[in-house]
Design a protein around this motif. Sequence first.
Motif, mmCIF file in Angstrom:
data_model
loop_
_atom_site.group_PDB
_atom_site.id
_atom_site.type_symbol
_atom_site.label_atom_id
_atom_site.label_comp_id
_atom_site.label_asym_id
_atom_site.label_seq_id
_atom_site.Cartn_x
_atom_site.Cartn_y
_atom_site.Cartn_z
ATOM 1 N N HIS A 141 0.658 -1.324 -0.156
ATOM 2 C CA HIS A 141 0.089 -0.003 -0.074
ATOM 3 C C HIS A 141 0.734 1.177 0.007
ATOM 4 O O HIS A 141 0.335 2.445 -0.184
ATOM 5 C CB HIS A 141 -0.766 -0.062 0.973
ATOM 6 C CG HIS A 141 -0.416 -0.261 2.372
ATOM 7 N ND1 HIS A 141 -0.128 -1.305 2.997
ATOM 8 C CD2 HIS A 141 0.274 0.731 3.269
ATOM 9 C CE1 HIS A 141 0.639 -1.209 4.444
ATOM 10 N NE2 HIS A 141 0.883 0.070 4.392
ATOM 11 N N ASP A 142 2.098 1.220 0.062
ATOM 12 C CA ASP A 142 2.871 2.596 0.020
ATOM 13 C C ASP A 142 2.792 2.938 -1.382
ATOM 14 O O ASP A 142 2.995 2.332 -2.400
ATOM 15 C CB ASP A 142 4.292 2.350 0.580
ATOM 16 C CG ASP A 142 5.212 1.656 -0.393
ATOM 17 O OD1 ASP A 142 5.739 2.075 -0.944
ATOM 18 O OD2 ASP A 142 5.137 0.371 -0.253
ATOM 19 N N GLY A 143 2.853 4.291 -1.774
ATOM 20 C CA GLY A 143 2.754 4.756 -2.930
ATOM 21 C C GLY A 143 3.536 4.082 -4.160
ATOM 22 O O GLY A 143 3.101 3.570 -5.061
ATOM 23 N N ASN A 144 4.890 4.298 -4.096
ATOM 24 C CA ASN A 144 5.749 3.732 -4.922
ATOM 25 C C ASN A 144 5.927 2.424 -5.052
ATOM 26 O O ASN A 144 6.052 1.910 -6.310
ATOM 27 C CB ASN A 144 7.271 4.294 -4.555
ATOM 28 C CG ASN A 144 7.544 5.690 -5.005
ATOM 29 O OD1 ASN A 144 6.524 6.480 -5.356
ATOM 30 N ND2 ASN A 144 8.637 6.048 -4.546
ATOM 31 N N GLY A 145 5.740 1.558 -3.804
ATOM 32 C CA GLY A 145 5.639 -0.033 -4.177
ATOM 33 C C GLY A 145 4.666 -0.399 -4.433
ATOM 34 O O GLY A 145 4.768 -1.244 -5.640
ATOM 35 N N ALA A 146 3.381 0.163 -4.145
ATOM 36 C CA ALA A 146 2.238 -0.253 -4.897
ATOM 37 C C ALA A 146 2.215 -0.135 -6.509
ATOM 38 O O ALA A 146 1.802 -0.980 -7.348
ATOM 39 C CB ALA A 146 0.928 0.331 -4.159
ATOM 40 N N GLN A 147 2.631 0.898 -6.799
ATOM 41 C CA GLN A 147 2.503 1.441 -8.101
ATOM 42 C C GLN A 147 3.522 0.600 -9.044
ATOM 43 O O GLN A 147 3.340 0.023 -10.263
ATOM 44 C CB GLN A 147 3.057 2.812 -8.352
ATOM 45 C CG GLN A 147 1.624 3.749 -7.863
ATOM 46 C CD GLN A 147 2.339 5.223 -8.121
ATOM 47 O OE1 GLN A 147 2.776 5.696 -9.017
ATOM 48 N NE2 GLN A 147 1.685 5.919 -7.034
ATOM 49 N N ASN A 148 4.789 0.313 -8.544
ATOM 50 C CA ASN A 148 5.949 -0.640 -9.095
ATOM 51 C C ASN A 148 5.439 -2.004 -9.178
ATOM 52 O O ASN A 148 5.780 -2.553 -10.232
ATOM 53 C CB ASN A 148 7.132 -0.332 -8.492
ATOM 54 C CG ASN A 148 7.758 1.105 -8.761
ATOM 55 O OD1 ASN A 148 7.510 1.805 -9.670
ATOM 56 N ND2 ASN A 148 8.538 1.367 -7.826
ATOM 57 N N VAL A 149 4.748 -2.515 -8.354
ATOM 58 C CA VAL A 149 4.135 -3.755 -8.377
ATOM 59 C C VAL A 149 3.210 -4.186 -9.191
ATOM 60 O O VAL A 149 3.010 -5.106 -10.147
ATOM 61 C CB VAL A 149 3.951 -4.322 -6.929
ATOM 62 C CG1 VAL A 149 3.100 -5.778 -7.098
ATOM 63 C CG2 VAL A 149 5.053 -4.445 -5.864
ATOM 64 N N ALA A 150 2.215 -2.977 -9.368
ATOM 65 C CA ALA A 150 1.279 -3.078 -10.426
ATOM 66 C C ALA A 150 1.726 -2.961 -11.843
ATOM 67 O O ALA A 150 1.428 -3.606 -12.660
ATOM 68 C CB ALA A 150 0.345 -1.835 -10.226
ATOM 69 N N THR A 151 2.947 -2.154 -11.887
ATOM 70 C CA THR A 151 3.675 -2.214 -13.217
ATOM 71 C C THR A 151 4.018 -3.557 -13.715
ATOM 72 O O THR A 151 4.117 -4.066 -14.850
ATOM 73 C CB THR A 151 4.740 -1.060 -13.270
ATOM 74 O OG1 THR A 151 4.179 0.141 -13.223
ATOM 75 C CG2 THR A 151 5.636 -1.257 -14.593
ATOM 76 N N LEU A 152 4.702 -4.164 -12.619
ATOM 77 C CA LEU A 152 5.270 -5.379 -12.982
ATOM 78 C C LEU A 152 4.058 -6.448 -13.123
ATOM 79 O O LEU A 152 4.188 -7.610 -14.092
ATOM 80 C CB LEU A 152 6.001 -6.202 -11.596
ATOM 81 C CG LEU A 152 7.467 -5.551 -11.301
ATOM 82 C CD1 LEU A 152 7.972 -6.116 -10.172
ATOM 83 C CD2 LEU A 152 8.257 -5.656 -12.698
ATOM 84 N N ARG A 153 2.881 -6.400 -12.468
ATOM 85 C CA ARG A 153 1.805 -7.371 -12.590
ATOM 86 C C ARG A 153 1.454 -7.164 -14.288
ATOM 87 O O ARG A 153 0.856 -8.061 -14.809
ATOM 88 C CB ARG A 153 0.744 -6.938 -11.692
ATOM 89 C CG ARG A 153 -0.352 -7.878 -11.504
ATOM 90 C CD ARG A 153 -1.350 -7.466 -10.611
ATOM 91 N NE ARG A 153 -0.794 -7.582 -9.092
ATOM 92 C CZ ARG A 153 -0.708 -6.489 -8.624
ATOM 93 N NH1 ARG A 153 -0.995 -5.310 -8.960
ATOM 94 N NH2 ARG A 153 -0.360 -6.528 -7.346
ATOM 95 N N GLY A 154 1.323 -5.835 -14.685
ATOM 96 C CA GLY A 154 0.950 -5.789 -15.907
ATOM 97 C C GLY A 154 1.919 -6.303 -17.146
ATOM 98 O O GLY A 154 1.406 -6.783 -18.191
ATOM 99 N N LEU A 155 3.020 -6.261 -16.858
ATOM 100 C CA LEU A 155 4.156 -6.898 -17.599
ATOM 101 C C LEU A 155 4.042 -8.404 -17.517
ATOM 102 O O LEU A 155 3.980 -9.214 -18.472
ATOM 103 C CB LEU A 155 5.487 -6.410 -17.368
ATOM 104 C CG LEU A 155 6.693 -7.364 -18.041
ATOM 105 C CD1 LEU A 155 6.744 -7.177 -19.418
ATOM 106 C CD2 LEU A 155 8.052 -6.652 -17.472
ATOM 107 N N ALA A 156 3.742 -9.018 -16.557
ATOM 108 C CA ALA A 156 3.487 -10.253 -16.164
ATOM 109 C C ALA A 156 2.372 -10.761 -16.971
ATOM 110 O O ALA A 156 2.101 -11.759 -17.812
ATOM 111 C CB ALA A 156 3.180 -10.847 -14.710
ATOM 112 N N LEU A 157 1.240 -10.102 -16.877
ATOM 113 C CA LEU A 157 -0.020 -10.287 -17.797
ATOM 114 C C LEU A 157 0.290 -10.536 -19.219
ATOM 115 O O LEU A 157 -0.338 -11.148 -19.820
ATOM 116 C CB LEU A 157 -0.998 -9.061 -17.461
ATOM 117 C CG LEU A 157 -2.481 -9.514 -18.085
ATOM 118 C CD1 LEU A 157 -3.069 -10.748 -17.746
ATOM 119 C CD2 LEU A 157 -3.470 -7.976 -17.835
ATOM 120 N N MET A 158 0.855 -9.568 -19.757
ATOM 121 C CA MET A 158 1.398 -9.347 -21.189
ATOM 122 C C MET A 158 1.898 -10.607 -21.411
ATOM 123 O O MET A 158 1.694 -11.172 -22.607
ATOM 124 C CB MET A 158 1.954 -8.352 -21.310
ATOM 125 C CG MET A 158 1.203 -6.807 -21.477
ATOM 126 S SD MET A 158 1.880 -5.370 -21.989
ATOM 127 C CE MET A 158 2.956 -5.157 -20.575
#
Length: 386
Positions: A332-349
Amino acid sequence: MTNSSPQAAVATLASHFESLRDPRVVGRSFHPFLTIVVGALVAVLGGAQGWDAMADFVRDHRDWFAKFVGVSEQTPSADTFRRVLAAIQPRAFAACVESWVQSVLQPLAGEVVAFDGKALRGAQKRSVAWLPAALHRVHVWASKQRLLLAQEAVDGAPNEPAALLALLKLLDVKGAILTGDAQQCTKAVAQGILDAGAGYLLGLKANRKAMHRAVRGHFERLEVRPVETKDVSFHQEVTNAHGRTEVRRAWSIPSADIEGLNTKLPGLQSASLVERTRVVGGKVSRERFFYLASLPPTAATILDTARTHWTVENSLHWTLDVQMKEDACAIHDGNGAQNVATLRGLALMLLKRDTSFKAGIARKQARVNRNTEYREQVLTRIFTEV
Protein backbone atom coordinates in the motif's frame (compact mmCIF):
# COMPACT_ATOMS: atom_id res chain seq x y z
CA MET A 1 14.45 -13.56 -33.17
CA THR A 2 18.05 -14.80 -33.16
CA ASN A 3 18.14 -16.41 -29.74
CA SER A 4 15.01 -17.37 -27.84
CA SER A 5 16.66 -19.29 -24.99
CA PRO A 6 15.47 -18.56 -21.45
CA GLN A 7 18.90 -17.13 -20.62
CA ALA A 8 18.68 -14.73 -23.55
CA ALA A 9 15.11 -13.83 -22.57
CA VAL A 10 16.06 -12.93 -19.00
CA ALA A 11 19.11 -11.00 -20.21
CA THR A 12 17.01 -9.06 -22.71
CA LEU A 13 14.36 -8.38 -20.10
CA ALA A 14 16.96 -7.17 -17.62
CA SER A 15 18.48 -4.91 -20.27
CA HIS A 16 15.27 -2.87 -20.37
CA PHE A 17 15.78 -2.02 -16.69
CA GLU A 18 19.46 -1.09 -16.97
CA SER A 19 18.62 2.60 -17.27
CA LEU A 20 17.16 2.56 -13.76
CA ARG A 21 19.28 4.06 -11.02
CA ASP A 22 19.86 1.74 -8.07
CA PRO A 23 18.34 3.75 -5.18
CA ARG A 24 20.56 2.11 -2.55
CA VAL A 25 23.79 3.45 -1.08
CA VAL A 26 26.79 2.40 -3.20
CA GLY A 27 28.92 -0.22 -1.50
CA ARG A 28 26.31 -1.10 1.10
CA SER A 29 24.14 -3.42 -0.96
CA PHE A 30 24.37 -7.19 -0.71
CA HIS A 31 22.15 -8.21 -3.64
CA PRO A 32 22.60 -6.95 -7.24
CA PHE A 33 19.91 -4.46 -8.23
CA LEU A 34 18.75 -6.38 -11.32
CA THR A 35 18.54 -9.58 -9.27
CA ILE A 36 15.86 -7.92 -7.15
CA VAL A 37 13.97 -6.51 -10.14
CA VAL A 38 14.04 -9.77 -12.13
CA GLY A 39 13.25 -11.78 -9.01
CA ALA A 40 10.21 -9.62 -8.30
CA LEU A 41 8.96 -9.92 -11.88
CA VAL A 42 9.27 -13.70 -12.08
CA ALA A 43 7.69 -14.03 -8.63
CA VAL A 44 4.69 -11.95 -9.79
CA LEU A 45 4.61 -14.08 -12.96
CA GLY A 46 4.26 -17.05 -10.61
CA GLY A 47 1.46 -15.49 -8.58
CA ALA A 48 3.29 -13.69 -5.75
CA GLN A 49 1.06 -11.06 -4.14
CA GLY A 50 3.31 -9.38 -1.60
CA TRP A 51 6.85 -8.89 -0.35
CA ASP A 52 6.91 -12.12 1.68
CA ALA A 53 5.62 -14.12 -1.29
CA MET A 54 8.34 -12.62 -3.53
CA ALA A 55 11.04 -13.59 -1.05
CA ASP A 56 9.60 -17.09 -0.69
CA PHE A 57 9.41 -17.57 -4.47
CA VAL A 58 13.05 -16.62 -5.05
CA ARG A 59 14.18 -18.71 -2.08
CA ASP A 60 12.20 -21.75 -3.27
CA HIS A 61 13.65 -21.44 -6.78
CA ARG A 62 17.14 -20.26 -5.81
CA ASP A 63 18.95 -22.83 -7.96
CA TRP A 64 16.86 -21.86 -10.99
CA PHE A 65 17.49 -18.13 -10.49
CA ALA A 66 21.21 -18.81 -10.19
CA LYS A 67 21.24 -19.77 -13.88
CA PHE A 68 20.09 -16.28 -14.88
CA VAL A 69 21.03 -13.67 -12.26
CA GLY A 70 23.45 -13.36 -9.39
CA VAL A 71 21.90 -15.11 -6.38
CA SER A 72 23.82 -15.99 -3.25
CA GLU A 73 22.93 -18.65 -0.73
CA GLN A 74 21.09 -15.93 1.17
CA THR A 75 18.38 -14.75 -1.22
CA PRO A 76 16.75 -11.28 -0.97
CA SER A 77 14.44 -10.90 2.01
CA ALA A 78 10.93 -9.50 1.97
CA ASP A 79 12.26 -6.28 3.48
CA THR A 80 14.84 -6.00 0.67
CA PHE A 81 12.15 -6.29 -1.99
CA ARG A 82 10.03 -3.73 -0.14
CA ARG A 83 12.78 -1.16 0.37
CA VAL A 84 14.15 -1.36 -3.17
CA LEU A 85 10.85 -1.32 -5.06
CA ALA A 86 9.45 1.41 -2.81
CA ALA A 87 12.49 3.60 -3.54
CA ILE A 88 12.20 3.51 -7.35
CA GLN A 89 10.30 6.33 -9.04
CA PRO A 90 7.18 4.79 -10.67
CA ARG A 91 7.37 6.77 -13.94
CA ALA A 92 10.98 5.66 -14.51
CA PHE A 93 10.04 2.08 -13.67
CA ALA A 94 7.05 2.11 -16.01
CA ALA A 95 9.23 3.57 -18.78
CA CYS A 96 11.44 0.48 -18.61
CA VAL A 97 8.45 -1.79 -19.23
CA GLU A 98 7.24 0.51 -22.00
CA SER A 99 10.64 0.21 -23.70
CA TRP A 100 10.07 -3.55 -23.94
CA VAL A 101 6.56 -2.97 -25.30
CA GLN A 102 8.01 -0.75 -28.03
CA SER A 103 10.45 -3.51 -29.00
CA VAL A 104 7.62 -5.91 -29.91
CA LEU A 105 4.87 -3.46 -30.85
CA GLN A 106 3.58 -3.60 -34.40
CA PRO A 107 2.08 -0.51 -36.10
CA LEU A 108 -1.19 0.48 -34.50
CA ALA A 109 -2.93 1.72 -37.66
CA GLY A 110 -6.54 0.51 -37.61
CA GLU A 111 -6.27 -0.96 -34.10
CA VAL A 112 -8.53 0.05 -31.23
CA VAL A 113 -6.43 1.44 -28.38
CA ALA A 114 -8.51 1.71 -25.20
CA PHE A 115 -7.81 4.27 -22.52
CA ASP A 116 -9.35 3.42 -19.16
CA GLY A 117 -8.78 4.04 -15.46
CA LYS A 118 -8.64 1.58 -12.57
CA ALA A 119 -8.21 2.01 -8.83
CA LEU A 120 -5.78 -0.11 -6.80
CA ARG A 121 -8.52 -0.88 -4.28
CA GLY A 122 -6.47 -3.17 -2.07
CA ALA A 123 -3.79 -0.51 -1.70
CA GLN A 124 -6.37 2.21 -1.08
CA LYS A 125 -8.01 0.22 1.72
CA ARG A 126 -4.70 -0.24 3.51
CA SER A 127 -3.12 3.16 2.89
CA VAL A 128 -2.60 5.55 5.79
CA ALA A 129 -2.61 9.33 5.83
CA TRP A 130 1.13 9.84 6.21
CA LEU A 131 1.98 7.70 3.16
CA PRO A 132 1.57 8.88 -0.45
CA ALA A 133 -1.67 7.68 -2.03
CA ALA A 134 -1.35 4.37 -3.87
CA LEU A 135 -3.85 5.82 -6.19
CA HIS A 136 -5.75 5.40 -9.35
CA ARG A 137 -4.02 4.16 -12.49
CA VAL A 138 -4.76 4.82 -16.12
CA HIS A 139 -4.05 2.18 -18.74
CA VAL A 140 -3.51 2.43 -22.50
CA TRP A 141 -4.36 -1.01 -23.93
CA ALA A 142 -3.73 -2.15 -27.53
CA SER A 143 -6.68 -4.50 -27.92
CA LYS A 144 -5.51 -6.68 -30.81
CA GLN A 145 -1.88 -7.07 -29.76
CA ARG A 146 -2.78 -7.53 -26.08
CA LEU A 147 -0.17 -5.00 -25.01
CA LEU A 148 -0.36 -2.52 -22.17
CA LEU A 149 1.27 0.38 -24.00
CA ALA A 150 1.52 2.63 -20.97
CA GLN A 151 0.24 3.03 -17.43
CA GLU A 152 0.30 6.05 -15.19
CA ALA A 153 -0.77 6.86 -11.63
CA VAL A 154 -3.12 9.80 -11.12
CA ASP A 155 -4.91 11.29 -8.15
CA GLY A 156 -8.40 10.08 -8.98
CA ALA A 157 -10.54 9.68 -12.10
CA PRO A 158 -10.97 13.44 -12.77
CA ASN A 159 -7.25 13.61 -13.58
CA GLU A 160 -7.39 10.90 -16.26
CA PRO A 161 -7.62 13.34 -19.24
CA ALA A 162 -4.38 15.08 -18.25
CA ALA A 163 -2.64 11.70 -18.00
CA LEU A 164 -3.91 10.68 -21.44
CA LEU A 165 -2.60 13.88 -23.00
CA ALA A 166 0.80 13.34 -21.35
CA LEU A 167 0.98 9.72 -22.50
CA LEU A 168 0.02 10.64 -26.06
CA LYS A 169 3.28 12.60 -26.25
CA LEU A 170 5.19 9.40 -25.48
CA LEU A 171 3.31 7.01 -27.78
CA ASP A 172 3.12 6.54 -31.53
CA VAL A 173 -0.58 5.90 -32.13
CA LYS A 174 -0.80 7.07 -35.74
CA GLY A 175 -3.77 5.56 -37.51
CA ALA A 176 -5.22 3.98 -34.37
CA ILE A 177 -8.69 4.55 -32.95
CA LEU A 178 -8.47 5.72 -29.35
CA THR A 179 -11.45 4.97 -27.16
CA GLY A 180 -12.31 6.37 -23.76
CA ASP A 181 -15.18 6.92 -21.37
CA ALA A 182 -16.99 10.14 -20.51
CA GLN A 183 -14.02 11.47 -18.50
CA GLN A 184 -12.14 11.80 -21.79
CA CYS A 185 -14.97 13.41 -23.75
CA THR A 186 -13.39 16.87 -23.81
CA LYS A 187 -12.19 19.28 -26.48
CA ALA A 188 -8.58 19.05 -25.22
CA VAL A 189 -8.49 15.25 -25.37
CA ALA A 190 -10.10 15.12 -28.82
CA GLN A 191 -7.57 17.63 -30.13
CA GLY A 192 -4.70 15.74 -28.52
CA ILE A 193 -5.78 12.52 -30.20
CA LEU A 194 -6.08 14.20 -33.59
CA ASP A 195 -2.67 15.85 -33.13
CA ALA A 196 -1.25 12.37 -32.49
CA GLY A 197 -2.57 11.24 -35.88
CA ALA A 198 -5.31 9.01 -34.46
CA GLY A 199 -9.09 8.92 -34.46
CA TYR A 200 -11.41 8.73 -31.47
CA LEU A 201 -14.60 7.22 -30.09
CA LEU A 202 -15.52 8.79 -26.74
CA GLY A 203 -18.33 7.90 -24.38
CA LEU A 204 -20.84 10.63 -23.60
CA LYS A 205 -22.65 10.78 -20.27
CA ALA A 206 -24.58 13.32 -18.24
CA ASN A 207 -21.39 14.84 -16.81
CA ARG A 208 -21.06 16.59 -20.20
CA LYS A 209 -24.42 18.22 -19.63
CA ALA A 210 -25.05 20.28 -22.77
CA MET A 211 -23.66 17.73 -25.23
CA HIS A 212 -25.44 14.85 -23.52
CA ARG A 213 -28.80 16.64 -23.52
CA ALA A 214 -28.44 17.55 -27.18
CA VAL A 215 -27.49 14.05 -28.34
CA ARG A 216 -29.96 12.19 -26.16
CA GLY A 217 -32.77 14.57 -27.10
CA HIS A 218 -32.01 14.20 -30.81
CA PHE A 219 -32.17 10.40 -30.71
CA GLU A 220 -35.35 10.50 -28.64
CA ARG A 221 -36.97 12.76 -31.23
CA LEU A 222 -35.86 10.42 -34.03
CA GLU A 223 -37.78 7.56 -32.36
CA VAL A 224 -35.07 5.19 -33.57
CA ARG A 225 -36.24 1.79 -34.81
CA PRO A 226 -34.34 -1.39 -35.79
CA VAL A 227 -34.08 -0.35 -39.41
CA GLU A 228 -31.71 1.69 -41.55
CA THR A 229 -33.01 4.88 -43.10
CA LYS A 230 -31.48 7.57 -45.27
CA ASP A 231 -30.89 9.66 -42.14
CA VAL A 232 -29.82 6.97 -39.65
CA SER A 233 -27.30 4.12 -40.01
CA PHE A 234 -28.42 1.02 -38.08
CA HIS A 235 -26.70 -2.26 -37.17
CA GLN A 236 -27.72 -5.19 -34.95
CA GLU A 237 -25.91 -8.25 -33.57
CA VAL A 238 -27.34 -11.15 -31.53
CA THR A 239 -25.35 -13.71 -29.55
CA ASN A 240 -26.50 -16.74 -27.54
CA ALA A 241 -24.08 -18.33 -25.08
CA HIS A 242 -24.10 -19.88 -21.61
CA GLY A 243 -27.83 -19.47 -21.23
CA ARG A 244 -27.69 -15.77 -22.05
CA THR A 245 -29.00 -13.91 -25.06
CA GLU A 246 -27.50 -10.52 -25.84
CA VAL A 247 -28.80 -8.14 -28.48
CA ARG A 248 -26.58 -5.20 -29.42
CA ARG A 249 -28.00 -2.39 -31.55
CA ALA A 250 -26.35 0.75 -32.82
CA TRP A 251 -27.71 3.86 -34.50
CA SER A 252 -25.37 6.50 -35.92
CA ILE A 253 -25.95 9.89 -37.51
CA PRO A 254 -23.74 12.70 -38.86
CA SER A 255 -22.86 14.96 -35.94
CA ALA A 256 -23.72 17.96 -38.12
CA ASP A 257 -27.38 16.92 -37.83
CA ILE A 258 -27.35 18.16 -34.22
CA GLU A 259 -27.14 21.93 -34.16
CA GLY A 260 -23.94 23.28 -32.63
CA LEU A 261 -22.50 19.86 -31.78
CA ASN A 262 -19.56 20.08 -34.18
CA THR A 263 -18.25 23.11 -32.30
CA LYS A 264 -17.89 21.05 -29.12
CA LEU A 265 -15.20 18.60 -30.27
CA PRO A 266 -12.63 19.05 -33.05
CA GLY A 267 -12.81 16.50 -35.86
CA LEU A 268 -16.23 15.29 -34.81
CA GLN A 269 -18.09 13.35 -37.53
CA SER A 270 -20.72 11.19 -35.84
CA ALA A 271 -23.02 10.83 -32.87
CA SER A 272 -24.23 7.35 -31.96
CA LEU A 273 -26.53 5.44 -29.69
CA VAL A 274 -25.61 1.87 -28.67
CA GLU A 275 -28.12 -0.31 -26.85
CA ARG A 276 -27.35 -3.60 -25.11
CA THR A 277 -30.20 -5.92 -24.11
CA ARG A 278 -29.50 -9.05 -22.06
CA VAL A 279 -31.91 -11.89 -21.38
CA VAL A 280 -30.78 -14.25 -18.61
CA GLY A 281 -33.16 -16.72 -17.00
CA GLY A 282 -36.16 -14.80 -18.28
CA LYS A 283 -34.90 -11.53 -16.80
CA VAL A 284 -34.34 -8.66 -19.22
CA SER A 285 -31.88 -5.81 -18.66
CA ARG A 286 -31.20 -2.94 -21.04
CA GLU A 287 -28.45 -0.32 -21.16
CA ARG A 288 -28.02 2.64 -23.49
CA PHE A 289 -24.75 4.42 -24.28
CA PHE A 290 -24.03 7.52 -26.33
CA TYR A 291 -20.80 8.12 -28.26
CA LEU A 292 -19.13 10.94 -30.14
CA ALA A 293 -16.52 10.00 -32.74
CA SER A 294 -14.22 11.28 -35.42
CA LEU A 295 -15.37 8.21 -37.37
CA PRO A 296 -18.00 8.36 -40.13
CA PRO A 297 -21.60 7.60 -39.05
CA THR A 298 -21.49 3.88 -39.87
CA ALA A 299 -23.35 1.95 -37.18
CA ALA A 300 -21.51 -1.35 -37.74
CA THR A 301 -18.12 0.31 -37.26
CA ILE A 302 -19.28 2.26 -34.22
CA LEU A 303 -20.68 -0.87 -32.57
CA ASP A 304 -17.54 -2.90 -33.29
CA THR A 305 -15.30 -0.15 -31.92
CA ALA A 306 -17.44 0.24 -28.79
CA ARG A 307 -17.44 -3.52 -28.19
CA THR A 308 -13.68 -3.62 -28.55
CA HIS A 309 -13.34 -0.87 -25.96
CA TRP A 310 -15.51 -2.86 -23.55
CA THR A 311 -13.03 -5.77 -23.79
CA VAL A 312 -10.49 -3.73 -21.82
CA GLU A 313 -12.60 -4.63 -18.79
CA ASN A 314 -12.40 -8.38 -19.48
CA SER A 315 -8.97 -8.63 -21.05
CA LEU A 316 -7.24 -6.30 -18.62
CA HIS A 317 -9.13 -5.05 -15.57
CA TRP A 318 -11.20 -8.16 -14.79
CA THR A 319 -8.11 -10.32 -15.25
CA LEU A 320 -6.04 -8.11 -12.95
CA ASP A 321 -8.72 -8.18 -10.25
CA VAL A 322 -10.16 -11.69 -10.43
CA GLN A 323 -7.35 -13.79 -11.90
CA MET A 324 -4.31 -11.93 -10.54
CA LYS A 325 -6.11 -10.66 -7.39
CA GLU A 326 -4.81 -7.11 -7.67
CA ASP A 327 -7.51 -5.75 -5.38
CA ALA A 328 -6.41 -8.19 -2.68
CA CYS A 329 -2.78 -7.09 -2.79
CA ALA A 330 -1.75 -5.68 0.60
CA ILE A 331 1.14 -3.55 -0.71
CA HIS A 332 0.00 0.00 0.00
CA ASP A 333 2.86 2.50 0.00
CA GLY A 334 2.72 4.77 -3.03
CA ASN A 335 5.82 3.81 -5.00
CA GLY A 336 5.80 0.16 -4.02
CA ALA A 337 2.14 -0.39 -4.93
CA GLN A 338 2.57 1.36 -8.27
CA ASN A 339 5.77 -0.48 -9.19
CA VAL A 340 4.31 -3.88 -8.32
CA ALA A 341 1.24 -2.97 -10.40
CA THR A 342 3.61 -2.21 -13.29
CA LEU A 343 5.26 -5.63 -12.87
CA ARG A 344 1.82 -7.22 -12.72
CA GLY A 345 0.94 -5.59 -16.04
CA LEU A 346 4.14 -6.90 -17.62
CA ALA A 347 3.48 -10.38 -16.23
CA LEU A 348 -0.06 -10.30 -17.61
CA MET A 349 1.20 -9.41 -21.09
CA LEU A 350 3.71 -12.28 -21.06
CA LEU A 351 1.11 -14.76 -19.84
CA LYS A 352 -1.46 -13.65 -22.41
CA ARG A 353 1.09 -13.95 -25.21
CA ASP A 354 1.69 -17.61 -24.39
CA THR A 355 -0.91 -19.72 -26.19
CA SER A 356 0.64 -23.16 -25.60
CA PHE A 357 -1.33 -23.68 -22.38
CA LYS A 358 -5.05 -23.13 -22.87
CA ALA A 359 -6.00 -21.85 -19.43
CA GLY A 360 -6.90 -18.76 -17.48
CA ILE A 361 -4.25 -16.42 -16.11
CA ALA A 362 -4.51 -17.79 -12.55
CA ARG A 363 -3.81 -21.35 -13.75
CA LYS A 364 -0.94 -20.12 -15.88
CA GLN A 365 0.57 -18.38 -12.85
CA ALA A 366 0.27 -21.56 -10.80
CA ARG A 367 2.00 -23.51 -13.55
CA VAL A 368 4.80 -20.94 -13.75
CA ASN A 369 5.33 -21.51 -10.04
CA ARG A 370 5.56 -25.28 -10.19
CA ASN A 371 6.82 -26.04 -13.71
CA THR A 372 10.33 -24.90 -14.67
CA GLU A 373 9.92 -25.66 -18.37
CA TYR A 374 6.71 -23.64 -18.60
CA ARG A 375 8.24 -20.76 -16.63
CA GLU A 376 11.08 -20.54 -19.11
CA GLN A 377 8.69 -20.82 -22.04
CA VAL A 378 6.61 -17.88 -20.80
CA LEU A 379 9.73 -15.78 -20.31
CA THR A 380 10.69 -16.28 -23.95
CA ARG A 381 7.43 -14.47 -24.87
CA ILE A 382 9.41 -11.24 -24.55
CA PHE A 383 10.63 -11.92 -28.08
CA THR A 384 7.21 -12.73 -29.52
CA GLU A 385 5.27 -10.47 -31.84
CA VAL A 386 1.56 -11.15 -32.32
